[in-house]
Enzyme design. Structure first.
Site, PDB file in Angstrom:
ATOM      1  N   LYS A 142     -11.278   1.447 -15.032  1.00 55.41           N
ATOM      2  CA  LYS A 142     -11.650   0.078 -14.660  1.00 55.41           C
ATOM      3  C   LYS A 142     -12.023  -0.740 -15.912  1.00 55.41           C
ATOM      4  CE  LYS A 142     -11.129   0.313 -10.166  1.00 55.41           C
ATOM      5  NZ  LYS A 142     -10.294  -0.592  -9.387  1.00 55.41           N
ATOM      6  N   TYR A 181     -12.612   7.424 -13.821  1.00 57.06           N
ATOM      7  CA  TYR A 181     -12.463   6.289 -12.900  1.00 57.06           C
ATOM      8  C   TYR A 181     -13.075   5.028 -13.532  1.00 57.06           C
ATOM      9  CZ  TYR A 181     -13.541   3.156  -8.999  1.00 57.06           C
ATOM     10  OH  TYR A 181     -13.689   2.056  -8.203  1.00 57.06           O
ATOM     11  N   LYS A 203     -12.116   6.414   4.466  1.00 58.29           N
ATOM     12  CA  LYS A 203     -12.382   6.869   3.092  1.00 58.29           C
ATOM     13  C   LYS A 203     -12.991   8.267   3.070  1.00 58.29           C
ATOM     14  CE  LYS A 203     -13.672   4.213  -0.194  1.00 58.29           C
ATOM     15  NZ  LYS A 203     -14.411   3.278  -1.066  1.00 58.29           N
ATOM     16  N   ASP A 216       0.846  -1.196   0.000  1.00 59.84           N
ATOM     17  CA  ASP A 216       0.000   0.000   0.000  1.00 59.84           C
ATOM     18  C   ASP A 216       0.878   1.241   0.000  1.00 59.84           C
ATOM     19  OD1 ASP A 216      -2.127   2.001   0.875  1.00 59.84           O
ATOM     20  OD2 ASP A 216      -3.271   0.133   0.984  1.00 59.84           O
ATOM     21  N   ARG A 226     -29.763   1.574  -5.428  1.00 56.25           N
ATOM     22  CA  ARG A 226     -28.383   1.103  -5.606  1.00 56.25           C
ATOM     23  C   ARG A 226     -28.328  -0.366  -5.220  1.00 56.25           C
ATOM     24  NH1 ARG A 226     -28.076   4.907  -7.813  1.00 56.25           N
ATOM     25  NH2 ARG A 226     -26.790   6.760  -7.648  1.00 56.25           N
ATOM     26  N   ASN A 245     -21.996  -1.107  -4.939  1.00 55.78           N
ATOM     27  CA  ASN A 245     -21.785  -0.129  -3.849  1.00 55.78           C
ATOM     28  C   ASN A 245     -21.498  -0.846  -2.533  1.00 55.78           C
ATOM     29  OD1 ASN A 245     -23.476   1.251  -5.991  1.00 55.78           O
ATOM     30  ND2 ASN A 245     -22.947   2.959  -4.665  1.00 55.78           N
TER      31      ASN A 245
HETATM   32  N1  LIG Z   1     -15.824   0.570  -2.076  1.00 58.30           N
HETATM   33  C1  LIG Z   1     -16.575   0.461  -3.147  1.00 58.30           C
HETATM   34  O1  LIG Z   1     -17.791   0.709  -3.113  1.00 58.30           O
HETATM   35  C2  LIG Z   1     -15.964   0.018  -4.454  1.00 58.30           C
HETATM   36  C3  LIG Z   1     -16.814  -0.147  -5.561  1.00 58.30           C
HETATM   37  C4  LIG Z   1     -16.256  -0.558  -6.758  1.00 58.30           C
HETATM   38  C5  LIG Z   1     -14.902  -0.841  -6.850  1.00 58.30           C
HETATM   39  N2  LIG Z   1     -14.106  -0.636  -5.774  1.00 58.30           N
HETATM   40  C6  LIG Z   1     -12.679  -0.936  -5.922  1.00 58.30           C
HETATM   41  O2  LIG Z   1     -12.256  -1.702  -4.807  1.00 58.30           O
HETATM   42  C7  LIG Z   1     -10.884  -1.442  -4.521  1.00 58.30           C
HETATM   43  C8  LIG Z   1     -10.729  -1.106  -3.053  1.00 58.30           C
HETATM   44  O3  LIG Z   1     -11.438   0.107  -2.786  1.00 58.30           O
HETATM   45  P1  LIG Z   1     -11.748   0.608  -1.321  1.00 58.30           P
HETATM   46  O4  LIG Z   1     -13.172   0.993  -1.287  1.00 58.30           O
HETATM   47  O5  LIG Z   1     -11.222  -0.370  -0.357  1.00 58.30           O
HETATM   48  O6  LIG Z   1     -10.899   1.968  -1.291  1.00 58.30           O
HETATM   49  P2  LIG Z   1      -9.737   2.434  -0.304  1.00 58.30           P
HETATM   50  O7  LIG Z   1      -9.368   3.822  -0.725  1.00 58.30           O
HETATM   51  O8  LIG Z   1     -10.164   2.238   1.110  1.00 58.30           O
HETATM   52  O9  LIG Z   1      -8.571   1.416  -0.636  1.00 58.30           O
HETATM   53  C9  LIG Z   1      -7.624   1.616  -1.655  1.00 58.30           C
HETATM   54  C10 LIG Z   1      -6.253   1.356  -1.065  1.00 58.30           C
HETATM   55  O10 LIG Z   1      -5.283   1.439  -2.103  1.00 58.30           O
HETATM   56  C11 LIG Z   1      -4.198   2.258  -1.685  1.00 58.30           C
HETATM   57  N3  LIG Z   1      -3.650   2.866  -2.913  1.00 58.30           N
HETATM   58  C12 LIG Z   1      -4.234   3.796  -3.684  1.00 58.30           C
HETATM   59  N4  LIG Z   1      -3.450   4.066  -4.746  1.00 58.30           N
HETATM   60  C13 LIG Z   1      -2.339   3.287  -4.603  1.00 58.30           C
HETATM   61  C14 LIG Z   1      -1.172   3.103  -5.377  1.00 58.30           C
HETATM   62  N5  LIG Z   1      -0.973   3.786  -6.513  1.00 58.30           N
HETATM   63  N6  LIG Z   1      -0.234   2.228  -4.957  1.00 58.30           N
HETATM   64  C15 LIG Z   1      -0.413   1.528  -3.796  1.00 58.30           C
HETATM   65  N7  LIG Z   1      -1.511   1.659  -3.029  1.00 58.30           N
HETATM   66  C16 LIG Z   1      -2.461   2.521  -3.439  1.00 58.30           C
HETATM   67  C17 LIG Z   1      -4.801   3.259  -0.727  1.00 58.30           C
HETATM   68  O11 LIG Z   1      -3.852   3.825   0.167  1.00 58.30           O
HETATM   69  C18 LIG Z   1      -5.857   2.411  -0.026  1.00 58.30           C
HETATM   70  O12 LIG Z   1      -5.317   1.761   1.106  1.00 58.30           O
HETATM   71  C19 LIG Z   1     -10.444  -0.331  -5.466  1.00 58.30           C
HETATM   72  O13 LIG Z   1      -9.792  -0.907  -6.563  1.00 58.30           O
HETATM   73  C20 LIG Z   1     -11.761   0.282  -5.904  1.00 58.30           C
HETATM   74  O14 LIG Z   1     -11.668   0.883  -7.171  1.00 58.30           O
HETATM   75  C21 LIG Z   1     -14.603  -0.234  -4.578  1.00 58.30           C
END
Ligand SMILES: NC(=O)c1ccc[n+]([C@@H]2O[C@H](COP(=O)([O-])OP(=O)(O)OC[C@H]3O[C@@H](n4cnc5c(N)ncnc54)[C@H](O)[C@@H]3O)[C@@H](O)[C@H]2O)c1
Length: 312
Positions: free
Chosen positions: A142, A138, A177, A33, A207, A168
């Site tokens: 993806k 974004y 977040k 991370d 949603r 979601n």
């Molecule tokens: N939470 C949702 O509703 C949701 C929905 C669709 C997709 N996603 C996807 O799920 C995954 C996790 O999302 P989340 O909700 O846990 O978000 P989050 O922001 O809590 O987690 C993302 C993590 O990645 C780390 N990070 C970001 N950019 C980085 C980089 N370049 N190198 C290394 N680390 C990096 C951040 O520090 C963080 O710990 C993501 O890929 C997100 O796009 C989440």
């Protein structure tokens, strides 16, 4: 003992996954991370190691070493970011870096987070074989990750690449977040502060909310997927914002009426709903948490955290 690498493991989904792998699968887990949106507190009690690096840089490849599988969650997740280059570098080049690492280190399975954002405002239920129609960079990043995965899997028949299109997601460890946390979390906080929950007129937009416990289950099931694929992860049963408020009121023993206000956005998804047939067939994925039950469980956890002053 199995070894797994979880990128983005200090974040919301990644930390839930890291703990599930450690506690349920008794695996050795390494988190990678850059702590840009994650927080070390999400990993409090974690027994594995942490590599601090940006996923798109190759400097971590040797440090991470061999693994049975990678769960790639790291991403720039702020959907309001307009810096297209930063978004594409973190998400698409970051994913290429993970695939490159896996190929070089003999890692045969990569499970990565895609998103329902690839569907934009298209018709429901949303199916994996629809042409992606993202509405922001974004979602575009993806959709391109899914294309990169498909091409990579075709060129590497000995590897299994599984993309999971999360809808979601809500649940424990999303606190850090901030404004990107789920609406369920935001509304809980408003109501906890004694305010009426503020939602767009007239709360009927829906949603496909999915509890993070189901999402973790879907990721673990991807370890057994027989072939490379992209699958939706959701509940398949969308709920309205009015229903979210109703479930929060019930779980919090409150009776706060929503305060409706005009939606200021010209673009807005009125509905999202996943078609889960592919996830059922290829991942044996069966969501267990209804919206009301998920919210009730989550509220219990947040109330406990508030009582123990976990986030202060
Ligand atoms: N939470 C949702 O509703 C949701 C929905 C669709 C997709 N996603 C996807 O799920 C995954 C996790 O999302 P989340 O909700 O846990 O978000 P989050 O922001 O809590 O987690 C993302 C993590 O990645 C780390 N990070 C970001 N950019 C980085 C980089 N370049 N190198 C290394 N680390 C990096 C951040 O520090 C963080 O710990 C993501 O890929 C997100 O796009 C989440």
């Amino acid at each position: 003992m199995k070894r797994y690498l979880v990128t983005g493991g200090a974040g919301f989904v990644g930390s839930n996954l890291a703990f599930a792998l450690e506690r349920e699968r008794k695996a050795a887990v390494t988190v990678l991370d850059d702590f840009s949106s994650g927080d070390w507190k999400n990993l409090s009690g974690f027994g594995g190691t942490v590599i601090t690096a940006r996923v798109q840089d190759a400097c971590w490849h040797d440090k991470a070493g061999a693994a049975d599988a990678v769960f790639h969650q790291a991403a720039l997740v702020d959907t309001t970011v307009a810096d297209q280059r930063a978004m594409m570098e973190a998400n698409v080049d970051g994913f290429r870096s993970v695939l490159d690492y896996a190929a070089k280190n003999g890692v045969k399975r990569v499970v990565y987070a895609s998103s329902a954002a690839v569907y934009g405002n298209s018709k429901c239920p949303m199916r994996e074989d629809q042409v992606p129609t993202p509405e922001n960079v974004y979602g575009f990043s993806k959709a391109i990750m899914d294309n990169v995965a498909r091409e990579f899997a075709e060129a590497h028949k000995d590897m299994t690449i599984v993309g999971l299109r999360y809808f979601n997601v809500y649940g424990p460890r999303e606190y850090y977040k901030g404004k990107m946390a789920s609406m369920i979390f935001q509304l809980y906080r408003q109501m906890k502060a004694g305010k009426r929950p503020r939602i767009f007129k007239f709360g009927e937009q829906t949603r496909d909310f999915v509890y993070v416990k189901d999402l973790v289950r879907g990721n673990l099931n991807a370890l057994d997927a027989k072939r490379s694929c992209v699958c939706n992860l959701a509940t398949g049963k969308p709920g309205s914002f009015n229903e979210v408020v109703e479930a929060l009121n019930k779980a919090m023993r409150l009776d706060l009426a929503p305060e409706y206000f005009d939606n200021p956005y010209s673009f807005y998804q009125n509905r999202t709903q996943a078609d889960l047939r592919q996830a059922k067939a290829l991942l044996n994925y069966r969501p267990e948490w209804s919206l009301a039950d998920g919210i009730a469980d989550y509220v219990k956890i947040m109330e406990k955290e508030a009582a123990a002053a976990v986030h202060v």
